[in-house]
Design an enzyme around this catalytic site. Sequence first.
Site, short mmCIF file in Angstrom:
data_model
loop_
_atom_site.label_atom_id
_atom_site.label_comp_id
_atom_site.label_asym_id
_atom_site.label_seq_id
_atom_site.Cartn_x
_atom_site.Cartn_y
_atom_site.Cartn_z
N ARG A 98 -3.40 -2.08 -4.39
CA ARG A 98 -2.42 -3.12 -4.76
C ARG A 98 -2.74 -4.54 -4.26
O ARG A 98 -2.00 -5.47 -4.56
CB ARG A 98 -1.00 -2.75 -4.30
CG ARG A 98 -0.42 -1.57 -5.01
CD ARG A 98 1.08 -1.52 -4.92
NE ARG A 98 1.57 -1.16 -3.59
CZ ARG A 98 2.81 -0.77 -3.35
NH1 ARG A 98 3.69 -0.71 -4.32
NH2 ARG A 98 3.19 -0.45 -2.13
N ASP A 99 -3.81 -4.72 -3.51
CA ASP A 99 -4.13 -6.09 -3.08
C ASP A 99 -5.64 -6.30 -3.01
O ASP A 99 -6.17 -6.84 -2.04
CB ASP A 99 -3.48 -6.38 -1.72
CG ASP A 99 -3.40 -7.89 -1.43
OD1 ASP A 99 -3.49 -8.69 -2.38
OD2 ASP A 99 -3.24 -8.25 -0.25
#
Length: 210
Positions: A98-99
């Site tokens: 997610r990042d």
Amino acid sequence: ITRAMKKIIRRSRGSENEKEVLNEIELLKSIDHPHIVKIFEFYVTRQAYFLVTELCSGGELFDHITSLGALDEYHAAYIMYQVLSAVYNCHSKNILHRDLKPENILIDSIDKDGFLNIKIIDFGTAKVFEKDKAEQKVIGSAYYIAPEVLEKNYNEKCDLWSIGVILYIMLCGSPPFSDEDDNVIFEKIKKGKYNMSAPIWKHVSNEAKS
């Protein structure tokens, strides 16, 4: 052997900060991959958390691109191979990063031909996902966030969008969707319009652009 140690100041018990730290430790303990930073020890004191990990002495991929500019596509492809291998390993364990961004990709070493060996870091916002269940929490960095994350209806494939943005940056030195205002960036991402008309793209193959 030299190791890296990450010190994180403790906030109040049960805070978002504490949850992210403990989450990162649990996930890193479950992953063993040559292109994901390995955690060796974890200590807690009243004031801070300490994570002892592999040392990647080459700095961030972000700084490498900022100082030296775009990579040729063969060097970019080698990095992509490593990133995709690592992310495939995560997804096979139902772990969503997610990042993903160049700041979270560290250079472990550089070979004699200038090819970078990398490791992915920062699993603070990662999570274990359930197959066939959409995620809804908007998490990520503005330049790299996938449109379906902004729509609060996404799965592990949002990581692949971020990887695509990373490749674009490696090939031309600048992001596909940019502005000083995050909300403007988000609107550009939703439209999905980017261009490859800058002179630097003339030196990139059609296969790499595709």
